[in-house]
Design a protein around this motif. Sequence first.
Motif, PDB file in Angstrom:
ATOM      1  N   THR A 108      12.519  14.589  -3.032  1.00  0.00           N
ATOM      2  CA  THR A 108      13.466  14.036  -2.063  1.00  0.00           C
ATOM      3  C   THR A 108      12.753  13.124  -1.078  1.00  0.00           C
ATOM      4  OG1 THR A 108      14.890  15.989  -2.259  1.00  0.00           O
ATOM      5  CG2 THR A 108      15.173  14.615  -0.296  1.00  0.00           C
ATOM      6  N   ILE A 109      11.561  13.538  -0.635  1.00  0.00           N
ATOM      7  CA  ILE A 109      10.769  12.697   0.274  1.00  0.00           C
ATOM      8  C   ILE A 109      10.482  11.350  -0.371  1.00  0.00           C
ATOM      9  CG2 ILE A 109       8.489  12.426   1.327  1.00  0.00           C
ATOM     10  CD1 ILE A 109       8.513  15.418   1.924  1.00  0.00           C
ATOM     11  N   PHE A 110      10.072  11.377  -1.653  1.00  0.00           N
ATOM     12  CA  PHE A 110       9.746  10.127  -2.340  1.00  0.00           C
ATOM     13  C   PHE A 110      10.979   9.253  -2.515  1.00  0.00           C
ATOM     14  CE2 PHE A 110       6.252  12.811  -4.420  1.00  0.00           C
ATOM     15  CZ  PHE A 110       5.324  12.449  -3.458  1.00  0.00           C
ATOM     16  N   MET A 111      12.110   9.848  -2.885  1.00  0.00           N
ATOM     17  CA  MET A 111      13.337   9.072  -3.072  1.00  0.00           C
ATOM     18  C   MET A 111      13.819   8.483  -1.751  1.00  0.00           C
ATOM     19  SD  MET A 111      14.183   8.964  -6.292  1.00  0.00           S
ATOM     20  CE  MET A 111      12.430   8.789  -6.583  1.00  0.00           C
ATOM     21  N   PHE A 112      13.756   9.274  -0.684  1.00  0.00           N
ATOM     22  CA  PHE A 112      14.173   8.774   0.635  1.00  0.00           C
ATOM     23  C   PHE A 112      13.245   7.647   1.096  1.00  0.00           C
ATOM     24  CE2 PHE A 112      16.686  12.625   2.485  1.00  0.00           C
ATOM     25  CZ  PHE A 112      17.690  12.373   1.568  1.00  0.00           C
ATOM     26  N   SER A 113      11.962   7.777   0.786  1.00  0.00           N
ATOM     27  CA  SER A 113      11.015   6.731   1.177  1.00  0.00           C
ATOM     28  C   SER A 113      11.309   5.427   0.455  1.00  0.00           C
ATOM     29  CB  SER A 113       9.583   7.186   0.885  1.00  0.00           C
ATOM     30  OG  SER A 113       8.646   6.204   1.289  1.00  0.00           O
ATOM     31  N   PRO A 140      14.826   6.803   7.250  1.00  0.00           N
ATOM     32  CA  PRO A 140      13.869   7.331   8.235  1.00  0.00           C
ATOM     33  C   PRO A 140      13.835   8.860   8.172  1.00  0.00           C
ATOM     34  CG  PRO A 140      15.890   6.577   9.304  1.00  0.00           C
ATOM     35  CD  PRO A 140      15.990   6.185   7.859  1.00  0.00           C
ATOM     36  N   PRO A 141      12.707   9.496   8.482  1.00  0.00           N
ATOM     37  CA  PRO A 141      11.477   8.909   9.028  1.00  0.00           C
ATOM     38  C   PRO A 141      10.396   8.670   7.969  1.00  0.00           C
ATOM     39  CG  PRO A 141      11.401  11.278   9.290  1.00  0.00           C
ATOM     40  CD  PRO A 141      12.658  10.977   8.514  1.00  0.00           C
ATOM     41  N   MET A 142      10.779   8.440   6.719  1.00  0.00           N
ATOM     42  CA  MET A 142       9.782   8.240   5.662  1.00  0.00           C
ATOM     43  C   MET A 142       9.081   6.884   5.828  1.00  0.00           C
ATOM     44  SD  MET A 142      10.479  11.087   4.460  1.00  0.00           S
ATOM     45  CE  MET A 142      11.863  12.219   4.480  1.00  0.00           C
ATOM     46  N   ILE A 169       0.837  -1.205   0.000  1.00  0.00           N
ATOM     47  CA  ILE A 169       0.000   0.000   0.000  1.00  0.00           C
ATOM     48  C   ILE A 169       0.868   1.249   0.000  1.00  0.00           C
ATOM     49  CG2 ILE A 169      -1.634   1.354   1.378  1.00  0.00           C
ATOM     50  CD1 ILE A 169      -2.941  -1.279   2.232  1.00  0.00           C
ATOM     51  N   THR A 170       1.892   1.271   0.852  1.00  0.00           N
ATOM     52  CA  THR A 170       2.746   2.459   0.928  1.00  0.00           C
ATOM     53  C   THR A 170       3.641   2.588  -0.311  1.00  0.00           C
ATOM     54  OG1 THR A 170       4.322   1.175   2.267  1.00  0.00           O
ATOM     55  CG2 THR A 170       2.729   2.545   3.431  1.00  0.00           C
ATOM     56  N   TYR A 171       4.009   1.448  -0.918  1.00  0.00           N
ATOM     57  CA  TYR A 171       4.777   1.514  -2.165  1.00  0.00           C
ATOM     58  C   TYR A 171       3.950   2.168  -3.269  1.00  0.00           C
ATOM     59  CZ  TYR A 171       6.718   0.098  -6.636  1.00  0.00           C
ATOM     60  OH  TYR A 171       7.187   0.115  -7.936  1.00  0.00           O
ATOM     61  N   VAL A 172       2.678   1.797  -3.359  1.00  0.00           N
ATOM     62  CA  VAL A 172       1.795   2.416  -4.359  1.00  0.00           C
ATOM     63  C   VAL A 172       1.670   3.913  -4.089  1.00  0.00           C
ATOM     64  CG1 VAL A 172      -0.590   2.513  -5.203  1.00  0.00           C
ATOM     65  CG2 VAL A 172       0.526   0.304  -4.884  1.00  0.00           C
ATOM     66  N   LEU A 173       1.560   4.303  -2.821  1.00  0.00           N
ATOM     67  CA  LEU A 173       1.470   5.722  -2.463  1.00  0.00           C
ATOM     68  C   LEU A 173       2.696   6.493  -2.950  1.00  0.00           C
ATOM     69  CD1 LEU A 173       0.196   8.078  -0.707  1.00  0.00           C
ATOM     70  CD2 LEU A 173       1.670   7.249   1.141  1.00  0.00           C
ATOM     71  N   THR A 174       3.871   5.938  -2.730  1.00  0.00           N
ATOM     72  CA  THR A 174       5.109   6.606  -3.141  1.00  0.00           C
ATOM     73  C   THR A 174       5.248   6.618  -4.664  1.00  0.00           C
ATOM     74  OG1 THR A 174       6.085   5.696  -1.130  1.00  0.00           O
ATOM     75  CG2 THR A 174       7.580   6.719  -2.685  1.00  0.00           C
ATOM     76  N   GLY A 197       5.144   7.707   7.797  1.00  0.00           N
ATOM     77  CA  GLY A 197       6.403   7.244   8.367  1.00  0.00           C
ATOM     78  C   GLY A 197       6.538   7.630   9.831  1.00  0.00           C
ATOM     79  N   LEU A 198       6.042   8.825  10.184  1.00  0.00           N
ATOM     80  CA  LEU A 198       6.095   9.281  11.572  1.00  0.00           C
ATOM     81  C   LEU A 198       5.029   8.609  12.433  1.00  0.00           C
ATOM     82  CD1 LEU A 198       6.637  13.089  10.891  1.00  0.00           C
ATOM     83  CD2 LEU A 198       8.327  11.486  11.800  1.00  0.00           C
TER      84      LEU A 198
END
Length: 499
Positions: A389-394, A399-401, A345-350, A479-480
């Motif tokens: 950057t948020i998406f790449m870090f996730s 962390p904390p993505m 689910i979170t992979y699809v979100l990213t 993530g938080l």
Amino acid sequence: MNELNWLVAAPEIFLLVAACVIALADLWVMDERRRVTFWLSQASVAVFTLMHANLLSNGLATGAAASVNALQGLMVSDPMGHLLAVAAGVAVMITLAYAQPYIGSRELSKGELYVLTLLALLGVSVMISANNFLVIYVGLELMSLSLYALVALRRDHAVATEAAMKYFVLGALASGFLLYGMSMMYGATSSLDLPEVFNAIQTGKINPTVLTFGVVFIVAGLAFKLGVVPFHMWVPDVYQGAPTAITLMIGGFPKLAAFAVTIRILVEGLSGVAHDWQQMFMFLAVCSMAVGNLAAIAQTNLKRMLAYSGIAQLGFMLLGFTPTVVAHNTLNAANGYSSAMFYVITYVLTTLGTFGLIMFMSRQGFESDEVSDLAGLAKRNPWLAGVMTIFMFSLAGVPPMVGFYAKFAILQALVSTNEALYIGLAIAAVMLSLIGAFYYLRVVKVMYFDEPKDAAPVPAQGPVGILLAANGLAALGLGLMPEGLMALCRQTIVAALAS
């Protein structure tokens, strides 16, 4: 019983009727941007999503009796299916919102695009709620044929047409694998209903040789649809060749259906032979992480890089299926499957956010699909660079993505078995993820430290800009505070295992 049948199938019936109505209504739409068709499609998907959300809340409130069979056992209504259907509906709405400006500037804004998207979602929903091998196959073909046509929608574009042909030929091969495996399953157990297949295996009324061959072909077919090694050959070419909006449709909500079918077939139907498919999943997972991460390093095309990234990510997700049948431990099962569900689910979100930003950066006659196209983005638009950057870090698991917590949950499910094999798998997963972090961080480096080709500022106003910000905040916020979604995944998986 008839009333129950209508209630269980109501969201799918509504979506089918809505797709037919929109196909007819679009004939009278004169606007080239198809705004009326767009909003009708969004409203239809929203109603479909709300219907499943209502069934989800009712199912969670019901507790032990949350799982209900209907349509003579062909469909199952349970919290897990409703949660995945809600996630798929939200993903389609976000995909269409990101895609509308993009397709409008590329002569792709046609009624067929919206109708085929709704039919693909219908196929996903049928697969998610299927309780019979043939129903799964019907849903799979409905989804697949719609996606083949969407990839080929730009008939004057040679690369897109080539991608559609590759997707069609290899997708047909995958469907053949699944169908052949299902026929063997019928020969081994004398049934196509998943509960009856499960009972036949438990009571030993099977042909073990035929059953083993059936499991191999079914796992191969599922691996094709997930796009994991060694059945991944279609993924990079289709991701790169298809218009970015269609690439997002292929890489987004269909992954939820692939996860659901894996649970339905292998866990609910074939858990009695888990020792067979479990070993295959270990091999698929490790190979996918290795090949996906290593091949992605060499890519300069952003969509192709994300394709190999997706192969590695789904390989990581498959690890959640491997430790769950140790000594038939239900706790391990709930832990592993819920972690895999949270991961997908979170992979699809990213994925929605990364491809949404690529479409946002694209313009008439220019596809922003090379890594070098993001050079100096921090100077041109610091806000967009921050979201990317948020998406790449996730995706890298920093962390904390949310990607960090998703990976951590899978690793925790492996280590908690206290068995050397699974601890070794966890160590391999961590090492291969470290390799994968290189190409995600390279994108960040290009955005912040390379000189831009075009120094003109990138405007980030409008609804799509707001949606990108919300998408990025969701990846950070989950993530938080992942406990809510993780608890929901666990609750729905426990209800599915108890049925």
